[in-house]
Design a protein around this motif. Structure first.
Motif, PDB file in Angstrom:
ATOM      1  N   LEU A 118       0.735  -1.310   0.037  1.00 14.08           N
ATOM      2  CA  LEU A 118      -0.024   0.156   0.259  1.00 14.08           C
ATOM      3  C   LEU A 118       0.930   1.664  -0.033  1.00 14.08           C
ATOM      4  O   LEU A 118       0.646   1.994  -1.076  1.00 14.08           O
ATOM      5  CB  LEU A 118      -1.186  -0.243   1.147  1.00 14.08           C
ATOM      6  N   VAL A 119       2.329   1.125   1.045  1.00 13.42           N
ATOM      7  CA  VAL A 119       2.333   2.316   1.030  1.00 13.42           C
ATOM      8  C   VAL A 119       3.543   2.802  -0.580  1.00 13.42           C
ATOM      9  O   VAL A 119       3.757   4.139  -0.526  1.00 13.42           O
ATOM     10  CB  VAL A 119       3.414   2.486   2.083  1.00 13.42           C
ATOM     11  N   LEU A 120       3.926   1.227  -1.064  1.00 18.14           N
ATOM     12  CA  LEU A 120       4.780   1.805  -2.401  1.00 18.14           C
ATOM     13  C   LEU A 120       3.804   1.955  -3.419  1.00 18.14           C
ATOM     14  O   LEU A 120       4.082   3.073  -4.144  1.00 18.14           O
ATOM     15  CB  LEU A 120       5.165   0.136  -2.846  1.00 18.14           C
ATOM     16  N   GLY A 121       2.036   1.384  -3.415  1.00 15.74           N
ATOM     17  CA  GLY A 121       2.048   2.223  -3.984  1.00 15.74           C
ATOM     18  C   GLY A 121       1.551   3.340  -4.719  1.00 15.74           C
ATOM     19  O   GLY A 121       0.701   3.810  -5.292  1.00 15.74           O
ATOM     20  N   ILE A 122       1.143   4.101  -3.161  1.00 11.58           N
ATOM     21  CA  ILE A 122       1.008   5.475  -3.000  1.00 11.58           C
ATOM     22  C   ILE A 122       2.093   5.823  -3.679  1.00 11.58           C
ATOM     23  O   ILE A 122       2.031   7.383  -4.193  1.00 11.58           O
ATOM     24  CB  ILE A 122       0.517   5.506  -1.688  1.00 11.58           C
ATOM     25  N   THR A 123       3.213   5.502  -3.025  1.00 12.10           N
ATOM     26  CA  THR A 123       3.920   6.977  -3.605  1.00 12.10           C
ATOM     27  C   THR A 123       4.452   6.700  -5.389  1.00 12.10           C
ATOM     28  O   THR A 123       5.269   7.264  -5.602  1.00 12.10           O
ATOM     29  CB  THR A 123       5.243   6.115  -3.143  1.00 12.10           C
ATOM     30  N   GLU A 124       4.207   5.696  -6.424  1.00 14.18           N
ATOM     31  CA  GLU A 124       4.585   5.579  -6.775  1.00 14.18           C
ATOM     32  C   GLU A 124       3.552   6.261  -8.132  1.00 14.18           C
ATOM     33  O   GLU A 124       3.725   6.965  -8.274  1.00 14.18           O
ATOM     34  CB  GLU A 124       4.407   4.156  -7.417  1.00 14.18           C
ATOM     35  N   PHE A 125       1.875   5.927  -7.461  1.00 15.67           N
ATOM     36  CA  PHE A 125       1.482   6.833  -7.822  1.00 15.67           C
ATOM     37  C   PHE A 125       1.574   8.405  -8.058  1.00 15.67           C
ATOM     38  O   PHE A 125       1.231   9.131  -8.853  1.00 15.67           O
ATOM     39  CB  PHE A 125      -0.012   6.795  -7.190  1.00 15.67           C
ATOM     40  N   GLY A 126       2.014   8.353  -6.578  1.00 15.36           N
ATOM     41  CA  GLY A 126       2.438  10.229  -6.367  1.00 15.36           C
ATOM     42  C   GLY A 126       3.461  10.753  -7.445  1.00 15.36           C
ATOM     43  O   GLY A 126       3.973  12.059  -7.364  1.00 15.36           O
ATOM     44  N   ARG A 127       4.593   9.875  -7.459  1.00 19.18           N
ATOM     45  CA  ARG A 127       5.694   9.794  -8.226  1.00 19.18           C
ATOM     46  C   ARG A 127       4.940   9.692  -9.529  1.00 19.18           C
ATOM     47  O   ARG A 127       5.207  10.857 -10.592  1.00 19.18           O
ATOM     48  CB  ARG A 127       6.820   9.230  -8.449  1.00 19.18           C
ATOM     49  N   ALA A 128       4.974   9.446 -10.620  1.00 18.25           N
ATOM     50  CA  ALA A 128       3.499   8.972 -11.472  1.00 18.25           C
ATOM     51  C   ALA A 128       2.860  10.773 -11.747  1.00 18.25           C
ATOM     52  O   ALA A 128       3.296  11.291 -13.176  1.00 18.25           O
ATOM     53  CB  ALA A 128       2.640   8.171 -12.160  1.00 18.25           C
ATOM     54  N   TYR A 129       2.143  10.811 -11.054  1.00 19.85           N
ATOM     55  CA  TYR A 129       1.265  12.488 -10.344  1.00 19.85           C
ATOM     56  C   TYR A 129       1.722  12.920 -10.814  1.00 19.85           C
ATOM     57  O   TYR A 129       2.180  14.292 -11.857  1.00 19.85           O
ATOM     58  CB  TYR A 129       0.918  12.448  -9.691  1.00 19.85           C
ATOM     59  N   ASN A 130       3.130  13.522 -10.966  1.00 24.55           N
ATOM     60  CA  ASN A 130       3.911  14.294 -10.210  1.00 24.55           C
ATOM     61  C   ASN A 130       4.847  14.959 -11.636  1.00 24.55           C
ATOM     62  O   ASN A 130       4.613  15.733 -12.366  1.00 24.55           O
ATOM     63  CB  ASN A 130       4.938  13.984  -9.393  1.00 24.55           C
ATOM     64  N   VAL A 131       4.969  13.619 -12.618  1.00 24.57           N
ATOM     65  CA  VAL A 131       5.582  13.803 -13.725  1.00 24.57           C
ATOM     66  C   VAL A 131       4.574  13.787 -14.799  1.00 24.57           C
ATOM     67  O   VAL A 131       4.957  15.311 -16.053  1.00 24.57           O
ATOM     68  CB  VAL A 131       5.875  12.172 -14.248  1.00 24.57           C
ATOM     69  N   GLN A 132       3.500  14.055 -14.136  1.00 24.17           N
ATOM     70  CA  GLN A 132       1.910  13.739 -15.533  1.00 24.17           C
ATOM     71  C   GLN A 132       1.596  15.159 -15.548  1.00 24.17           C
ATOM     72  O   GLN A 132       1.890  15.967 -16.515  1.00 24.17           O
ATOM     73  CB  GLN A 132       1.073  13.003 -14.934  1.00 24.17           C
ATOM     74  N   THR A 133       2.128  16.271 -14.168  1.00 24.86           N
ATOM     75  CA  THR A 133       1.742  17.532 -13.883  1.00 24.86           C
ATOM     76  C   THR A 133       2.687  18.210 -15.037  1.00 24.86           C
ATOM     77  O   THR A 133       2.199  19.441 -15.014  1.00 24.86           O
ATOM     78  CB  THR A 133       1.852  17.875 -12.587  1.00 24.86           C
ATOM     79  N   THR A 134       3.841  17.742 -14.488  1.00 28.16           N
ATOM     80  CA  THR A 134       4.954  18.720 -15.072  1.00 28.16           C
ATOM     81  C   THR A 134       5.069  18.782 -16.396  1.00 28.16           C
ATOM     82  O   THR A 134       5.614  19.340 -17.424  1.00 28.16           O
ATOM     83  CB  THR A 134       6.344  17.624 -14.749  1.00 28.16           C
ATOM     84  N   LEU A 135       4.587  17.029 -17.126  1.00 26.02           N
ATOM     85  CA  LEU A 135       4.522  17.453 -18.915  1.00 26.02           C
ATOM     86  C   LEU A 135       3.145  17.856 -19.245  1.00 26.02           C
ATOM     87  O   LEU A 135       3.284  18.838 -20.266  1.00 26.02           O
ATOM     88  CB  LEU A 135       4.258  15.786 -19.157  1.00 26.02           C
ATOM     89  N   SER A 136       2.346  18.407 -18.059  1.00 29.14           N
ATOM     90  CA  SER A 136       1.229  18.991 -18.646  1.00 29.14           C
ATOM     91  C   SER A 136       1.594  20.683 -18.829  1.00 29.14           C
ATOM     92  O   SER A 136       1.462  21.376 -19.391  1.00 29.14           O
ATOM     93  CB  SER A 136      -0.191  18.392 -17.632  1.00 29.14           C
ATOM     94  N   ASP A 137       1.885  21.031 -17.798  1.00 27.57           N
ATOM     95  CA  ASP A 137       3.197  22.560 -17.335  1.00 27.57           C
ATOM     96  C   ASP A 137       3.738  22.852 -19.125  1.00 27.57           C
ATOM     97  O   ASP A 137       3.483  23.745 -19.521  1.00 27.57           O
ATOM     98  CB  ASP A 137       3.876  22.500 -16.381  1.00 27.57           C
ATOM     99  N   ALA A 138       4.456  21.382 -18.774  1.00 31.96           N
ATOM    100  CA  ALA A 138       5.755  21.818 -20.481  1.00 31.96           C
ATOM    101  C   ALA A 138       4.643  22.340 -21.434  1.00 31.96           C
ATOM    102  O   ALA A 138       5.205  22.729 -22.580  1.00 31.96           O
ATOM    103  CB  ALA A 138       6.290  20.471 -20.517  1.00 31.96           C
ATOM    104  N   ALA A 139       3.850  21.016 -22.029  1.00 33.12           N
ATOM    105  CA  ALA A 139       2.541  20.983 -22.981  1.00 33.12           C
ATOM    106  C   ALA A 139       2.346  22.741 -22.990  1.00 33.12           C
ATOM    107  O   ALA A 139       2.204  23.530 -23.693  1.00 33.12           O
ATOM    108  CB  ALA A 139       1.974  19.947 -22.908  1.00 33.12           C
ATOM    109  N   ARG A 140       1.617  22.725 -22.023  1.00 35.01           N
ATOM    110  CA  ARG A 140       0.706  23.990 -22.215  1.00 35.01           C
ATOM    111  C   ARG A 140       1.963  25.705 -22.198  1.00 35.01           C
ATOM    112  O   ARG A 140       1.367  26.560 -23.129  1.00 35.01           O
ATOM    113  CB  ARG A 140       0.320  24.833 -20.470  1.00 35.01           C
TER     114      ARG A 140
END
Length: 123
Positions: free
Chosen positions: A26-48
């Protein structure tokens, strides 16, 4: 009285041994989801940022540099950034920028995430 305490301690140890792997997953899943969400947000900001530069300055190279600057924490190459159309001069078609990046997650290796931005040409 001593026997009941000893058996309770043994039961607690067994319960703990059964629960710990689930909690770790559960802890590893939450951490990995947070990391993927951070990358996704960064990519969206870069595209904008890239599409804003393309719509205003009408330069594909400036749009790609703007997208890379907005995602400084990610190693982006020009091949990962797609800009359409190649010119915004007098076009009624909106500018579109797409930024792709591959992320290695523990449970899902080599996941490709994409950020997209769209803006009307000439601001």
């Amino acid at each position: 009285m001593v026997n009941s305490q000893r058996s309770d301690r043994g039961a607690a140890a067994v319960e703990f041994a059964l629960i710990v792997p689930i909690l770790l997953l559960l802890v590893l899943g939450i951490t990995e989801f947070g990391r993927a969400y951070n990358v996704q947000t960064t990519l969206s900001d870069a595209a904008r940022a890239g599409v804003r530069t393309m719509a205003i300055h009408n330069s594909v190279s400036e749009a790609k540099e703007s997208a890379k600057a907005a995602a400084a924490s990610l190693p982006l190459a020009d091949a990962q950034i797609t800009v359409e159309p190649l010119t915004c001069d007098g076009s009624t078609e909106p500018a579109r920028v797409s930024v792709e990046h591959s992320v290695d997650l523990i449970f899902f290796p080599d996941v490709t995430l994409t950020g997209k931005g769209t803006m009307r040409c000439n601001g």
